[in-house]
Design a protein around this motif. Structure first.
Motif, PDB file in Angstrom:
ATOM      1  N   TYR A 169      28.711   1.868  40.819  1.00  0.00           N
ATOM      2  CA  TYR A 169      29.624   0.987  41.342  1.00  0.00           C
ATOM      3  C   TYR A 169      30.465   1.455  42.705  1.00  0.00           C
ATOM      4  CZ  TYR A 169      29.092  -1.316  36.921  1.00  0.00           C
ATOM      5  OH  TYR A 169      28.650  -1.851  35.721  1.00  0.00           O
TER       6      TYR A 169
ATOM      7  N   VAL B  35      29.384   2.635  45.656  1.00  0.00           N
ATOM      8  CA  VAL B  35      29.201   2.256  46.973  1.00  0.00           C
ATOM      9  C   VAL B  35      30.089   0.811  47.279  1.00  0.00           C
ATOM     10  CG1 VAL B  35      27.641   1.054  48.550  1.00  0.00           C
ATOM     11  CG2 VAL B  35      26.950   3.144  47.440  1.00  0.00           C
ATOM     12  N   ALA B  36      29.921   0.138  46.166  1.00  0.00           N
ATOM     13  CA  ALA B  36      30.938  -0.997  46.388  1.00  0.00           C
ATOM     14  C   ALA B  36      32.233  -0.625  46.622  1.00  0.00           C
ATOM     15  CB  ALA B  36      30.822  -2.049  45.259  1.00  0.00           C
TER      16      ALA B  36
ATOM     17  N   TYR C 166      33.351   1.169  49.871  1.00  0.00           N
ATOM     18  CA  TYR C 166      33.176   0.282  51.176  1.00  0.00           C
ATOM     19  C   TYR C 166      34.503  -0.714  51.137  1.00  0.00           C
ATOM     20  CZ  TYR C 166      29.318   2.267  53.701  1.00  0.00           C
ATOM     21  OH  TYR C 166      28.354   3.022  54.209  1.00  0.00           O
ATOM     22  N   LEU C 167      34.746  -1.002  49.848  1.00  0.00           N
ATOM     23  CA  LEU C 167      35.654  -1.804  49.902  1.00  0.00           C
ATOM     24  C   LEU C 167      37.284  -1.032  50.362  1.00  0.00           C
ATOM     25  CD1 LEU C 167      35.056  -3.794  46.757  1.00  0.00           C
ATOM     26  CD2 LEU C 167      35.549  -4.918  49.034  1.00  0.00           C
TER      27      LEU C 167
ATOM     28  N   GLU D 270      29.446  -3.502  67.280  1.00  0.00           N
ATOM     29  CA  GLU D 270      29.038  -4.507  65.771  1.00  0.00           C
ATOM     30  C   GLU D 270      29.440  -3.944  64.635  1.00  0.00           C
ATOM     31  OE1 GLU D 270      24.936  -5.382  65.955  1.00  0.00           O
ATOM     32  OE2 GLU D 270      25.368  -6.974  64.335  1.00  0.00           O
TER      33      GLU D 270
ATOM     34  N   LYS E  52      33.224  -4.116  63.807  1.00  0.00           N
ATOM     35  CA  LYS E  52      33.917  -5.134  63.790  1.00  0.00           C
ATOM     36  C   LYS E  52      33.270  -5.712  62.371  1.00  0.00           C
ATOM     37  CE  LYS E  52      33.530  -6.868  68.533  1.00  0.00           C
ATOM     38  NZ  LYS E  52      32.611  -7.620  69.551  1.00  0.00           N
ATOM     39  N   ARG E  53      32.355  -5.261  61.841  1.00  0.00           N
ATOM     40  CA  ARG E  53      31.728  -5.668  60.434  1.00  0.00           C
ATOM     41  C   ARG E  53      32.631  -5.281  59.479  1.00  0.00           C
ATOM     42  NH1 ARG E  53      26.311  -3.775  60.628  1.00  0.00           N
ATOM     43  NH2 ARG E  53      25.479  -5.690  61.537  1.00  0.00           N
TER      44      ARG E  53
ATOM     45  N   ILE F 230      35.890  -4.091  59.959  1.00  0.00           N
ATOM     46  CA  ILE F 230      37.148  -5.012  59.872  1.00  0.00           C
ATOM     47  C   ILE F 230      37.124  -6.158  59.235  1.00  0.00           C
ATOM     48  CG2 ILE F 230      38.881  -5.738  61.448  1.00  0.00           C
ATOM     49  CD1 ILE F 230      37.914  -3.909  63.663  1.00  0.00           C
ATOM     50  N   LEU F 231      35.975  -7.160  59.522  1.00  0.00           N
ATOM     51  CA  LEU F 231      36.074  -8.092  58.841  1.00  0.00           C
ATOM     52  C   LEU F 231      35.935  -8.033  57.103  1.00  0.00           C
ATOM     53  CD1 LEU F 231      33.261 -10.106  60.830  1.00  0.00           C
ATOM     54  CD2 LEU F 231      35.696 -10.867  60.883  1.00  0.00           C
ATOM     55  N   LEU F 232      35.082  -6.926  56.824  1.00  0.00           N
ATOM     56  CA  LEU F 232      35.061  -6.745  55.254  1.00  0.00           C
ATOM     57  C   LEU F 232      36.264  -6.235  54.847  1.00  0.00           C
ATOM     58  CD1 LEU F 232      33.521  -6.433  52.732  1.00  0.00           C
ATOM     59  CD2 LEU F 232      32.783  -4.113  53.361  1.00  0.00           C
TER      60      LEU F 232
ATOM     61  N   PRO G  10      22.720  -3.561  57.261  1.00  0.00           N
ATOM     62  CA  PRO G  10      23.791  -2.941  56.793  1.00  0.00           C
ATOM     63  C   PRO G  10      23.780  -2.617  55.383  1.00  0.00           C
ATOM     64  CG  PRO G  10      24.287  -5.270  57.434  1.00  0.00           C
ATOM     65  CD  PRO G  10      23.005  -4.824  57.930  1.00  0.00           C
ATOM     66  N   VAL G  11      23.224  -3.488  54.423  1.00  0.00           N
ATOM     67  CA  VAL G  11      23.006  -3.220  52.898  1.00  0.00           C
ATOM     68  C   VAL G  11      22.347  -2.059  52.868  1.00  0.00           C
ATOM     69  CG1 VAL G  11      22.415  -4.145  50.942  1.00  0.00           C
ATOM     70  CG2 VAL G  11      23.543  -5.583  52.385  1.00  0.00           C
TER      71      VAL G  11
ATOM     72  N   TYR H 226      24.330   1.015  53.849  1.00  0.00           N
ATOM     73  CA  TYR H 226      25.526   1.276  53.030  1.00  0.00           C
ATOM     74  C   TYR H 226      24.938   1.929  51.652  1.00  0.00           C
ATOM     75  CZ  TYR H 226      28.328  -1.924  55.951  1.00  0.00           C
ATOM     76  OH  TYR H 226      29.008  -2.527  57.052  1.00  0.00           O
ATOM     77  N   GLN H 227      23.859   1.591  50.998  1.00  0.00           N
ATOM     78  CA  GLN H 227      23.426   2.044  49.713  1.00  0.00           C
ATOM     79  C   GLN H 227      22.825   3.356  50.112  1.00  0.00           C
ATOM     80  OE1 GLN H 227      20.690  -1.314  49.033  1.00  0.00           O
ATOM     81  NE2 GLN H 227      22.586  -1.946  47.260  1.00  0.00           N
TER      82      GLN H 227
ATOM     83  N   SER I 274      41.448 -10.685  61.862  1.00  0.00           N
ATOM     84  CA  SER I 274      40.999  -9.426  62.612  1.00  0.00           C
ATOM     85  C   SER I 274      41.320  -9.513  64.224  1.00  0.00           C
ATOM     86  CB  SER I 274      39.523  -9.132  62.302  1.00  0.00           C
ATOM     87  OG  SER I 274      39.134  -9.383  60.993  1.00  0.00           O
TER      88      SER I 274
ATOM     89  N   LEU J 124      39.680 -10.677  66.674  1.00  0.00           N
ATOM     90  CA  LEU J 124      38.363 -10.630  67.267  1.00  0.00           C
ATOM     91  C   LEU J 124      37.685 -11.927  67.520  1.00  0.00           C
ATOM     92  CD1 LEU J 124      36.702  -8.174  64.845  1.00  0.00           C
ATOM     93  CD2 LEU J 124      37.629  -7.412  67.074  1.00  0.00           C
TER      94      LEU J 124
ATOM     95  N   MET K 292      27.779 -10.736  56.147  1.00  0.00           N
ATOM     96  CA  MET K 292      28.808 -10.576  55.291  1.00  0.00           C
ATOM     97  C   MET K 292      28.272 -11.138  53.673  1.00  0.00           C
ATOM     98  SD  MET K 292      31.360  -8.849  56.371  1.00  0.00           S
ATOM     99  CE  MET K 292      32.649  -9.507  55.382  1.00  0.00           C
TER     100      MET K 292
ATOM    101  N   ILE L 194      26.663  -6.896  47.175  1.00  0.00           N
ATOM    102  CA  ILE L 194      26.817  -5.640  46.636  1.00  0.00           C
ATOM    103  C   ILE L 194      28.248  -5.642  45.937  1.00  0.00           C
ATOM    104  CG2 ILE L 194      26.596  -3.277  46.889  1.00  0.00           C
ATOM    105  CD1 ILE L 194      25.378  -3.634  49.724  1.00  0.00           C
ATOM    106  N   MET L 195      29.527  -5.893  46.935  1.00  0.00           N
ATOM    107  CA  MET L 195      30.736  -5.713  46.485  1.00  0.00           C
ATOM    108  C   MET L 195      30.875  -6.495  45.057  1.00  0.00           C
ATOM    109  SD  MET L 195      31.563  -3.644  48.868  1.00  0.00           S
ATOM    110  CE  MET L 195      30.332  -3.328  50.096  1.00  0.00           C
TER     111      MET L 195
ATOM    112  N   ILE M 192      30.962  -4.933  41.418  1.00  0.00           N
ATOM    113  CA  ILE M 192      32.258  -4.381  40.679  1.00  0.00           C
ATOM    114  C   ILE M 192      32.895  -5.352  39.759  1.00  0.00           C
ATOM    115  CG2 ILE M 192      32.493  -2.624  42.485  1.00  0.00           C
ATOM    116  CD1 ILE M 192      35.239  -4.072  43.240  1.00  0.00           C
TER     117      ILE M 192
END
Lengths: 484, 92
Positions: free
Chosen positions: A303, A305-306, A309-310, A352, A355-356, A358-360, A417-418, A421-422, B13, B15, B29, B35-36, B39
């Motif tokens: 868990y 990585v999740a 990233y959060l 890019e 921005k990704r 920030i969105l997450l 991206p996935v 991240y992994q 954001s 943007l 996303m 993945i998120m 949890i």
């Protein structure tokens, strides 16, 4: 004179014995940068004039017989560390023309030792990435194979040390950004305990995870740099008051009797067999030196990585809200209202991946999702810390791979991206638990690409992980990249 | 993640995205959130008290006013006029 593979201690001796002057030494590195960096792209800014000036001052100190460990030693600095009067871009269009009006604390400390700054190194934009390919200015290559990435985000720092374009460099590590590029480029990288080094003047990404640390040719050199930059700072409320020891103190002490943990989840599916075999072979070498290898478990690793990233994206979305185009940073030429100007400046300035994130981050923090994502990630952070504490009740250090694979090809992963991240699975728990860790080379694959292993220590026990890494390095024959 | 949600996040954001960029961001996303979501299967609860155990309020520095950075330095990276940051007209 070929300085490309010389360590700080060797350079120190040469400087002190007047076999070379600080100016000549700086010049050797500047010549190498001019010769090789067009292909390598490890530097964003080369500070030749500053290096010459600093070398003069350093030489005066050497001549006066008052040199310290780093006086006259050329050092490169990641471009997210503020350097007064020298552009600090974070490899982003957003900060393309940003000239800090102050020095980061680490720069004040290094300058007080009279180091010679060679330049500012490339990185993933705002330190978000593991390839240095999201840099807006210099997409650094791996010195072992120019068609592969150097890792990231401190890819410029790792690549320039590996290629002999600096004997040491500063990096920063939020989820592996010192250790993973060090592993990919066949050098040694140390992420100190959170709070060990002041973050004042480090451009913030995720403030609860960020930490500045050294990348050098071996663990001993990392210790020398850490000696110079560690310590409490009144300008960083999260810097620790734990006493700064001499991080070289344990070097040379035997590892016999030491307990080295090997958590099985770090060696499971998803880790390339060549990496797994190489790190386990290093474990065997420690066993041969008299250490005890202890198999253990970290159930929450899947868990991590999740959770990472959060938490990091939530903090990034907040930290990066300061970029409004008004006070500093890119300002759009379009926008009749304040709101339009802010949106346009941010949209034009950020790349890019930034921005990704920030969105997450805003997703994880937004109403209705906060408890399910950010709250849960924070709970997992506590669980991961607790699992580390359990392991450290019976072991002195933990041994893991630094990355699941060796350096991959340019443009691989970056579009997914996935997958990107992994790939951080082996490093992020160290930041989540605020622990120190060092990555050093433990082998090479069939194509000669370096494989890194990480030694993780207890809080503020950098001296022990340096001792353990050094014990391995003394019995390991490092192979420099062919380009040097 | 649908386009309404990604547009809402873009607004939060600050943007701007084109229609094409929004579609790509939504697709990215969606895979990231997958993945998120792993949890969610863990049964853990955050304990805020545990995270503050290493904070010592007695260690705070004295609250003494010190000289701050010179105005000129603060403004050197910004569009400025008369020692102030310049912003678009806010009040009609």
């Amino acid at each position: 004179m070929d300085v490309s593979q010389l360590k700080i201690r060797q350079l120190r001796e040469m400087l002190d014995k007047k076999q070379i002057s600080a100016a000549e030494l700086a010049d050797e590195y500047i010549k190498r940068i001019k010769k090789y960096d067009e292909k390598l792209e490890s530097y964003i800014t080369v500070t030749e004039e500053i290096a010459k000036e600093q070398a003069k001052t350093a030489q005066e100190r050497i001549n006066a017989g008052s040199a310290s460990a780093l006086t006259g030693i050329p050092i490169a600095v990641k471009d997210n560390i503020c350097t007064e009067g020298v552009k600090t871009t974070c490899a982003s269009r957003m900060l393309e023309n940003f000239v800090p009006p102050y020095n980061a604390t680490v720069m004040e400390k290094l300058n007080s030792e009279n180091i010679v700054m060679l330049g500012k190194t490339s990185m993933d934009e705002f330190a978000m990435g593991g390839s240095t390919q999201t840099s807006a200015f210099a997409k650094t290559k791996n010195p072992y194979d120019l068609n592969r990435v150097p890792g990231g985000s401190s890819g410029g720092s790792a690549a320039c040390v590996s290629a002999g374009l600096a004997p040491a460099a500063l990096g920063s590590d939020t989820g592996g950004s010192i250790r993973q590029p060090a592993a990919f480029c066949g050098v040694t990288g140390l992420k100190p305990t959170y709070g060990r080094v002041s973050r004042y003047g480090l451009v913030a990404f995720a403030s609860s995870l960020d930490q500045i640390g050294p990348i050098a040719r071996d663990a001993h050199d990392c210790a020398l740099v850490l000696n110079a930059i560690a310590g409490c700072d009144s300008r960083d409320g999260t810097s620790s008051r734990v006493a700064v020891e001499d991080f070289t103190a344990k070097i040379g002490m035997p590892v016999k009797g030491m307990k080295i943990a090997v958590p099985k989840e770090f060696y499971a599916e998803g880790i390339d067999s060549v990496v797994r075999d190489s790190v386990l072979s290093a474990a065997q070498k420690y066993k041969d030196m008299g250490a005890e290898i202890v198999e253990c478990s970290m159930p929450s690793l899947k868990y991590a990585v999740a959770a990472y990233y959060l938490i990091s994206s939530a903090e990034a979305s907040s930290n990066l809200s300061r970029y409004d185009g008004i006070k500093y940073g890119h300002r759009s030429s379009k926008g009749d209202s304040y709101g339009e100007l802010v949106c346009n400046s941010r949209s034009e300035g950020f790349g890019e991946e930034v921005k990704r994130r920030i969105l997450l981050g805003n997703y994880a923090l937004s109403s209705g999702y906060y408890d399910a994502y950010y709250g849960k990630a924070m709970a997992l952070k506590q669980k991961i810390r607790a699992e580390y504490e359990e392991i450290f009740k019976i072991c002195d250090v933990i041994l893991t791979p630094t990355a699941p694979s060796v350096a991959y090809g340019i443009n691989e992963n970056i579009t997914d991206p996935v997958k990107m991240y992994q790939a951080d699975i082996c490093t992020v728990t160290v930041n989540i638990a605020s622990l120190p860790a060092i990555s050093t080379t433990c082998g090479y694959d069939a194509k000669g690409m370096p494989i890194g292993m990480s030694i993780i220590g207890k809080h503020f026990d950098e001296a022990t992980i340096i001792q353990v890494a050094d014990a391995f390095e003394k019995n390991f024959e490092a192979v420099p990249p062919k380009m040097v | 993640m649908d386009l309404d949600m990604i547009s809402y996040l873009a607004k939060l954001s600050k943007l701007n995205f084109t229609e094409e960029e929004l579609k790509k961001a939504a697709a990215d996303m969606t895979s990231i959130i997958d993945i998120m979501d792993t949890i969610k299967e863990v049964d853990v609860v955050y304990n805020p008290l545990a995270d503050n155990k290493n904070m010592y309020l007695k260690d705070l520095r004295e609250d003494i006013a010190k000289d701050s950075m010179e105005t000129e330095k603060i403004l050197q990276n910004a569009k400025h006029s008369d020692n102030c940051f310049v912003v678009p007209k806010v009040v009609e």
